[in-house]
Scaffold this motif. Structure first.
Motif: not given
Lengths: 111, 112
Positions: A2-10, A19-23, A31-32, A65-76
């Motif tokens: 398995q592998s997960l990719e996130q931006p290192s800094e925002v 929005q912090i993305n995770c592929t 589950g993510l 989005s499981r079809s895109d192998s993608y998720g994000y965390l949104l902080l408001q």
């Protein structure tokens, strides 16, 4: 494996939305999860997505989005105390107790 | 209040010495874990245990050992075979698989 990719800094401004993305790559999806960690502190569990769509918990939301192998965390309504590292994580397999974590995204909230 | 207690918070050891990190939980969780965190590396799994008297190696188990004699306790020994032991060590527990980990506050180990 398995592998997960996130931006290192925002960086984002207080009061704004970020929005912090995770592929991810995995042979089976179970589950993510998202965790928050302040400098020198312990990670704390934020949210979990098993199905596609948005899960909302106060100012924080997580999308999958499981079809895109993608998720994000949104902080408001960002607050200074939201400055921390955020990790996405996947179980290692069906019924697996193990989590594989991404390397984390360091969020800096500026005035 | 329920939680996980790790001790000590900071630990200094000389190279070549074994050292044991303590982890105790009163959450009644079956599963416990040890993770290592290095700057920019995220969290990497060392060992995990799903039940008493049973434990499994994680991704980076070499140079480490554990025991699980009681449900509440999961100590980690960093042996002299671990080539680069200086790191932040985190213990965690969960009530079910792959979800909702509770972490301890961590032990920062420095080997000199």
């Amino acid at each position: 494996g398995q592998s997960l990719e996130q931006p290192s800094e925002v960086t984002a401004v207080e009061g704004a939305i970020v929005q912090i993305n995770c592929t991810y790559q995995t042979s089976g999806f179970y589950g993510l999860s998202w965790y928050q960690q302040h400098d020198g502190g312990a990670p704390t569990f934020l949210s979990y997505n098993a199905l596609d769509g948005l899960e909302e918990t106060g100012r924080f939301s997580s999308f999958l989005s499981r079809s895109d192998s993608y998720g994000y965390l949104l902080l408001q309504e960002l607050q200074m105390k939201d400055s921390a590292s955020y990790f996405c994580a996947l179980p290692s397999g069906a019924g697996s107790y193990q989590l594989t974590f991404g390397k984390g995204t360091k969020l800096s909230v500026i005035p | 209040d329920g939680g996980i207690t790790q001790s000590p918070k900071y630990l200094f050891r000389k190279e070549g010495q074994n050292v044991t990190l303590s982890c105790e939980q009163n959450l009644n969780h079956d599963a416990m874990y040890w993770y290592r965190q290095d700057p920019g590396q995220g969290l990497r799994l060392i060992y995990y245990s799903q039940i008493v008297n049973d434990f499994q190696k994680g991704d980076i188990a070499e140079g480490y050992s554990v025991s699980r004699e009681k449900k509440e306790s999961f100590p980690l020994t960093v042996t002299s075979a671990q080539k680069n032991p200086t790191a932040f060590y985190l213990c965690a527990s969960s009530i079910r698989e792959g979800y909702g980990y509770t972490f301890g506050s961590g032990t920062r180990l420095t080997v000199v």
